[in-house]
Structure formats: structure tokens, C-alpha cells
Write a protein that holds these residues in place. Structure first.
Motif, short mmCIF file in Angstrom:
data_model
loop_
_atom_site.label_atom_id
_atom_site.label_comp_id
_atom_site.label_asym_id
_atom_site.label_seq_id
_atom_site.Cartn_x
_atom_site.Cartn_y
_atom_site.Cartn_z
N ILE A 110 0.93 -1.23 0.17
CA ILE A 110 -0.13 -0.02 -0.05
C ILE A 110 1.10 1.29 0.06
CG2 ILE A 110 -1.40 1.42 1.39
CD1 ILE A 110 -3.08 -1.25 2.47
N LYS A 111 1.92 1.29 0.67
CA LYS A 111 2.70 2.52 0.89
C LYS A 111 3.95 2.38 0.22
CE LYS A 111 0.19 4.05 4.63
NZ LYS A 111 -0.45 5.16 4.62
N GLN A 112 3.89 1.53 -0.89
CA GLN A 112 5.37 1.45 -1.53
C GLN A 112 6.53 1.49 -0.74
OE1 GLN A 112 5.19 0.57 -5.12
NE2 GLN A 112 3.32 -0.18 -4.11
N ASP A 113 6.61 0.87 0.46
CA ASP A 113 7.56 0.90 1.22
C ASP A 113 8.27 -0.32 1.75
OD1 ASP A 113 9.68 1.92 3.21
OD2 ASP A 113 8.40 3.42 4.30
N SER A 114 9.29 -0.78 1.32
CA SER A 114 9.72 -2.04 1.90
C SER A 114 10.25 -2.02 3.04
CB SER A 114 10.78 -2.61 0.71
OG SER A 114 11.78 -1.93 0.59
N SER A 115 10.55 -0.85 4.01
CA SER A 115 11.16 -0.70 5.25
C SER A 115 10.15 -0.77 6.26
CB SER A 115 12.00 0.43 5.13
OG SER A 115 10.95 1.61 5.28
N ILE A 116 8.77 -0.85 5.97
CA ILE A 116 7.90 -1.21 7.04
C ILE A 116 7.89 -2.23 7.94
CG2 ILE A 116 5.27 -1.12 7.48
CD1 ILE A 116 4.90 0.61 5.15
N ILE A 117 8.08 -1.96 9.19
CA ILE A 117 8.12 -3.10 10.37
C ILE A 117 6.80 -3.04 11.05
CG2 ILE A 117 10.40 -3.77 9.85
CD1 ILE A 117 10.78 -2.43 12.45
N LEU A 118 6.58 -3.88 12.00
CA LEU A 118 5.69 -3.80 13.23
C LEU A 118 6.60 -3.91 14.39
CD1 LEU A 118 2.46 -5.46 11.94
CD2 LEU A 118 2.80 -2.99 12.12
N GLU A 119 6.37 -2.95 15.62
CA GLU A 119 7.26 -3.46 16.53
C GLU A 119 6.85 -4.59 17.26
OE1 GLU A 119 6.48 1.33 16.54
OE2 GLU A 119 5.12 -0.54 16.26
N LYS A 120 7.67 -5.41 17.96
CA LYS A 120 7.74 -6.50 18.78
C LYS A 120 6.84 -6.13 19.86
CE LYS A 120 9.99 -10.25 20.89
NZ LYS A 120 11.23 -10.99 21.17
N GLU A 121 5.80 -6.91 20.12
CA GLU A 121 4.98 -6.72 21.28
C GLU A 121 5.01 -8.08 22.23
OE1 GLU A 121 0.90 -5.42 20.59
OE2 GLU A 121 1.25 -4.39 18.64
N ALA A 122 5.11 -9.25 21.65
CA ALA A 122 5.06 -10.33 22.56
C ALA A 122 6.33 -11.04 22.50
CB ALA A 122 4.01 -11.20 21.86
N GLU A 123 6.68 -11.55 23.57
CA GLU A 123 7.97 -12.35 23.94
C GLU A 123 7.65 -13.70 23.27
OE1 GLU A 123 10.91 -11.20 24.67
OE2 GLU A 123 10.18 -9.02 24.94
N GLU A 124 8.69 -14.45 23.08
CA GLU A 124 8.69 -15.76 22.57
C GLU A 124 8.01 -16.91 23.31
OE1 GLU A 124 9.75 -17.10 19.33
OE2 GLU A 124 9.84 -15.11 18.54
N ASP A 125 8.18 -16.57 24.78
CA ASP A 125 7.89 -17.52 25.82
C ASP A 125 6.46 -17.40 26.47
OD1 ASP A 125 8.57 -15.41 27.17
OD2 ASP A 125 9.51 -16.59 28.68
N GLU A 126 5.76 -16.28 25.68
CA GLU A 126 4.62 -15.95 26.59
C GLU A 126 3.38 -16.29 25.79
OE1 GLU A 126 5.84 -12.25 27.76
OE2 GLU A 126 5.24 -11.21 25.90
N TYR A 127 2.09 -16.57 26.19
CA TYR A 127 0.90 -16.30 25.33
C TYR A 127 0.45 -14.85 25.63
CZ TYR A 127 -3.87 -17.84 23.87
OH TYR A 127 -5.04 -17.85 23.13
N TYR A 128 0.13 -14.16 24.62
CA TYR A 128 -0.02 -12.65 24.44
C TYR A 128 -1.58 -12.17 24.42
CZ TYR A 128 0.80 -7.79 22.93
OH TYR A 128 0.63 -6.58 22.87
N ILE A 129 -1.68 -11.24 25.14
CA ILE A 129 -3.06 -10.79 25.03
C ILE A 129 -2.77 -9.43 23.99
CG2 ILE A 129 -5.01 -9.62 26.08
CD1 ILE A 129 -4.61 -11.49 28.53
N ASP A 130 -3.22 -9.49 22.77
CA ASP A 130 -2.97 -8.45 22.04
C ASP A 130 -3.97 -7.11 22.40
OD1 ASP A 130 -3.68 -6.92 19.37
OD2 ASP A 130 -1.94 -8.13 18.86
N THR A 131 -5.36 -7.56 22.40
CA THR A 131 -6.34 -6.49 22.40
C THR A 131 -7.47 -7.14 23.34
OG1 THR A 131 -5.74 -5.88 20.17
CG2 THR A 131 -7.81 -5.16 21.17
#
Length: 185
Positions: free
Chosen positions: A92-113
Motif C-alpha cells: 500500500i505504502k510502496q515502502d519495503s522498510s515498514i515493520i511492526l514493533e515486537k509486542e510479544a515475547e517468544e515464551d508467553e501467550y500474549y493478549i493483543d487486544t
């Protein structure tokens, strides 16, 4: 009644997601226009294998309508769940550098919302949805659950502490400080 979400809940759920996610919803959908954000949230909710998919959600249903939602998944699959969203944003943005910040750690069940319609606030729906996520995490064999809460959201912070969550870290997400809270289950 708490139940697994269905694709047909999308219309009722997208405003709840937007209410909880605000700037994060705008980032995930690539728009700041409310109509477009809601459409984007509906799109992701109805699709499989992404962080906002109905597959990762439980809803509270009242009078045949979803009035509360919790989105949760294991941190070890977070990058995989974000991949289609990142790809679409880059296109959409024509920007290959877009990333999403890391929110969850690898060892946890994560409540996103977690979000409850204001009409139904104060009825314990949020607490019940959290308990449903904790139960699901235990059934899946996980022993740690986490979530992020904006440091300015005092009511939510208070609820999570009351439910046994403790802060172990602070991180920045969309330019705002968030407390990382964990609970061993």
C-alpha cells in the motif's frame, strides 16, 4: 456468553478493535481515515492467520451481538501472524522498510487486544474475557501470559493488577510508553 469469534462478528468487532487500538489500528491498516481503518480491521478480522483474525479471538455475546472481544495468541507465532499485515502495508505504502514493533515475547501467550462496548462497561466482561484467555492458554500448555497497557490508561492498568498481572518492563509502541505486564498461570 463467551464464545470463539466467528467471521460474521466482523461488523460488530471492528469498532471495538478501533476503540482499543487507536493509533495501532491506524498503523495496522495504513490509514488515519476512520472509515478506512474500520474497513481494514474488518478485513483482517475475517482473514485467517494474522494477529487480528477471528481465529485468535473470543467474544462476549449479549442479545445475539458481540459486545466484547479479546485477541490473544502465543508470542512464538507473532512474527508469522504479522507477516501478511506487513506485506500489505509495504504494498500500500510502496515502502519495503515498514515493520511492526515486537509486542510479544517468544515464551508467553500474549493478549493483543481487549475491548468492551461502553454500553456494557462495568459488568465484568473484560475480566471474564481475560479469564477465558488465561484458561485457553493453560489448555494449550502455556504457563505465562502477558499484555501491554498504555501507561496513561489507569483504569486498565488497575484491572490487570487486580487480576494478578505484574509489570516487568516498559516499551515504546507507536511512540507511546506501554507497560509489559505478565502473569504466571
Amino acid at each position: 456468553m463467551i464464545r470463539k469469534a466467528k467471521q460474521t462478528d466482523a461488523n460488530a468487532i471492528s469498532p471495538l478493535l478501533y476503540n482499543a487500538l487507536h493509533e495501532i489500528a491506524e498503523k495496522l491498516t495504513g490509514s488515519t481515515n476512520e472509515t478506512e481503518v474500520l474497513e481494514g480491521l474488518e478485513y483482517w478480522f475475517t482473514k485467517k492467520q494474522n494477529r487480528l483474525s477471528y481465529e485468535n479471538c473470543f467474544v462476549e455475546e449479549r442479545n445475539g451481538k458481540a459486545v466484547g472481544i479479546i485477541v490473544a495468541y502465543h508470542g512464538s507465532v507473532a512474527t508469522k501472524l504479522d507477516a501478511p499485515i506487513v506485506k500489505r502495508l509495504r504494498d500500500i505504502k510502496q515502502d519495503s522498510s515498514i515493520i511492526l514493533e515486537k509486542e510479544a515475547e517468544e515464551d508467553e501467550y500474549y493478549i493483543d487486544t481487549l475491548s468492551v462496548s461502553s454500553t456494557y462497561g462495568g459488568q465484568g466482561i473484560g475480566s471474564n474475557l481475560i479469564l477465558a484467555a488465561e484458561t485457553h492458554a493453560q489448555e494449550e500448555g502455556h504457563d505465562k501470559i502477558s499484555l501491554l497497557v498504555n501507561l496513561e490508561n489507569k483504569p486498565a492498568f488497575s484491572l490487570y493488577k487486580k487480576l494478578g498481572y505484574t509489570q516487568d518492563n516498559t516499551l515504546m509502541l507507536v511512540g507511546e510508553p506501554y507497560a509489559h505486564l505478565v502473569k504466571h498461570i
